[in-house]
Scaffold this motif. Sequence first.
Motif, PDB file in Angstrom:
ATOM      1  N   CYS A   1       0.842  -1.189   0.000  1.00 60.28           N
ATOM      2  CA  CYS A   1       0.000   0.000   0.000  1.00 60.28           C
ATOM      3  C   CYS A   1       0.880   1.242   0.000  1.00 60.28           C
ATOM      4  O   CYS A   1       2.110   1.156   0.037  1.00 60.28           O
TER       5      CYS A   1
ATOM      6  N   SER B   1      -1.547 -13.422  10.166  1.00 58.69           N
ATOM      7  CA  SER B   1      -1.814 -12.606   8.985  1.00 58.69           C
ATOM      8  C   SER B   1      -2.281 -11.242   9.452  1.00 58.69           C
ATOM      9  O   SER B   1      -3.179 -11.142  10.296  1.00 58.69           O
TER      10      SER B   1
ATOM     11  N   SER C   1      -3.047  -7.001   8.009  1.00 58.77           N
ATOM     12  CA  SER C   1      -3.244  -6.126   6.849  1.00 58.77           C
ATOM     13  C   SER C   1      -2.896  -4.693   7.214  1.00 58.77           C
ATOM     14  O   SER C   1      -3.239  -4.218   8.308  1.00 58.77           O
TER      15      SER C   1
ATOM     16  N   ASP D   1      -4.909  -1.910   2.405  1.00 62.88           N
ATOM     17  CA  ASP D   1      -5.415  -2.980   1.546  1.00 62.88           C
ATOM     18  C   ASP D   1      -4.359  -4.042   1.252  1.00 62.88           C
ATOM     19  O   ASP D   1      -4.549  -4.890   0.387  1.00 62.88           O
ATOM     20  N   THR D   2      -3.226  -4.010   1.976  1.00 64.96           N
ATOM     21  CA  THR D   2      -2.151  -4.965   1.729  1.00 64.96           C
ATOM     22  C   THR D   2      -2.112  -6.010   2.829  1.00 64.96           C
ATOM     23  O   THR D   2      -1.963  -5.670   4.007  1.00 64.96           O
ATOM     24  N   GLU D   3      -2.242  -7.280   2.449  1.00 67.01           N
ATOM     25  CA  GLU D   3      -2.160  -8.364   3.431  1.00 67.01           C
ATOM     26  C   GLU D   3      -0.728  -8.871   3.500  1.00 67.01           C
ATOM     27  O   GLU D   3      -0.085  -9.114   2.476  1.00 67.01           O
TER      28      GLU D   3
ATOM     29  N   VAL E   1      -1.962  -1.631  11.683  1.00 63.49           N
ATOM     30  CA  VAL E   1      -2.134  -2.948  11.072  1.00 63.49           C
ATOM     31  C   VAL E   1      -3.268  -3.651  11.807  1.00 63.49           C
ATOM     32  O   VAL E   1      -3.475  -3.459  13.010  1.00 63.49           O
TER      33      VAL E   1
ATOM     34  N   ASN F   1      -5.779 -10.354  10.829  1.00 69.42           N
ATOM     35  CA  ASN F   1      -6.805 -11.196  10.215  1.00 69.42           C
ATOM     36  C   ASN F   1      -6.915 -12.542  10.920  1.00 69.42           C
ATOM     37  O   ASN F   1      -7.898 -13.259  10.750  1.00 69.42           O
TER      38      ASN F   1
END
Length: 304
Positions: free
Chosen positions: A18, A220, A222, A225-227, A244, A247
């Motif tokens: 991102c 995980s 994010s 929009d970047t995982e 951050v 997830n």
Amino acid sequence: MSIENNDTELDCAVEQGCDAIELIIQPRETDLGDFKVKRLLPTRARKMVGPWIFFDHMGPAQFGPGQGVNVRPHPHINLATVTYLFDGEILHRDSLGSKQCIRPGDINLMVAGAGITHSERERPEVTNSAHRLDGLQLWLALPVADEEIAPAFYHYPASEIPALNVSGVAVRVLIGEAYGVRSPVKTFANTLYVEAQLRAGQTLVLPEAPERALYLLSGSVSAKDTELKPHCMAVFNDTPNVSVRANADSRLAIIGGDNVGPRFINWNFISSRKERIEQARQDWAAGRFAKVVDDEEEFIPLPP
């Protein structure tokens, strides 16, 4: 740990993230005999993050009886090593006479300065049984004014490292200052090293630093929009208030600090001066470095 050869700047895969992320580094696995490490720094795309110039994830590894960590004596100059374990135990010895076991949550800080030799092995009672190892080892480039200071060794037990809750997230400030608390670990420049464990759905605002990166050990997370997937390192720019979101249950390390200027790296030697590295190579080849106390017989030869 020791670098095995002179190919110190790895050609790791990188990608864009991102707008707050400069690049994402994928690890290169390096074989150390009984186990492998995931190496993130230095790479050709990004040599340093703040003063941090070397980043290894050791493990997680499972050893059978007779196996384990067995890194023979080797030298360093003009840097400091930082060892931090999540699981297992390593026995540190050096040419100053230091002998110290590091266990989960502790920090070992070895300042090479003008030159030091050390080994990383295990106590026989550890090696003789099945055991695990999981941890990080990082190198700090010392500021130019401190490159040739006297070598030193510092051990900080887990009980001395600040632990706090940041909006429900468990955080430990290993080095430097973040979230209003300061670690007791000695620093030579503005340095940041934080560990955090997030449960699924939790968010954490990253601490500010002139340069900073996040390494995801597990889970995980994010950023916008970047995982980010396990074992990658995201290098962030100076965008403020970046957060951050987990997830899944996740564990991460955040590093950063001031840019201390360019460094040359050759094998286990780091310096702002090429001629200093060449002198160190000659000194090691000629046996002029001090030997590790109680570990004088073996050593890692200078690679060509």
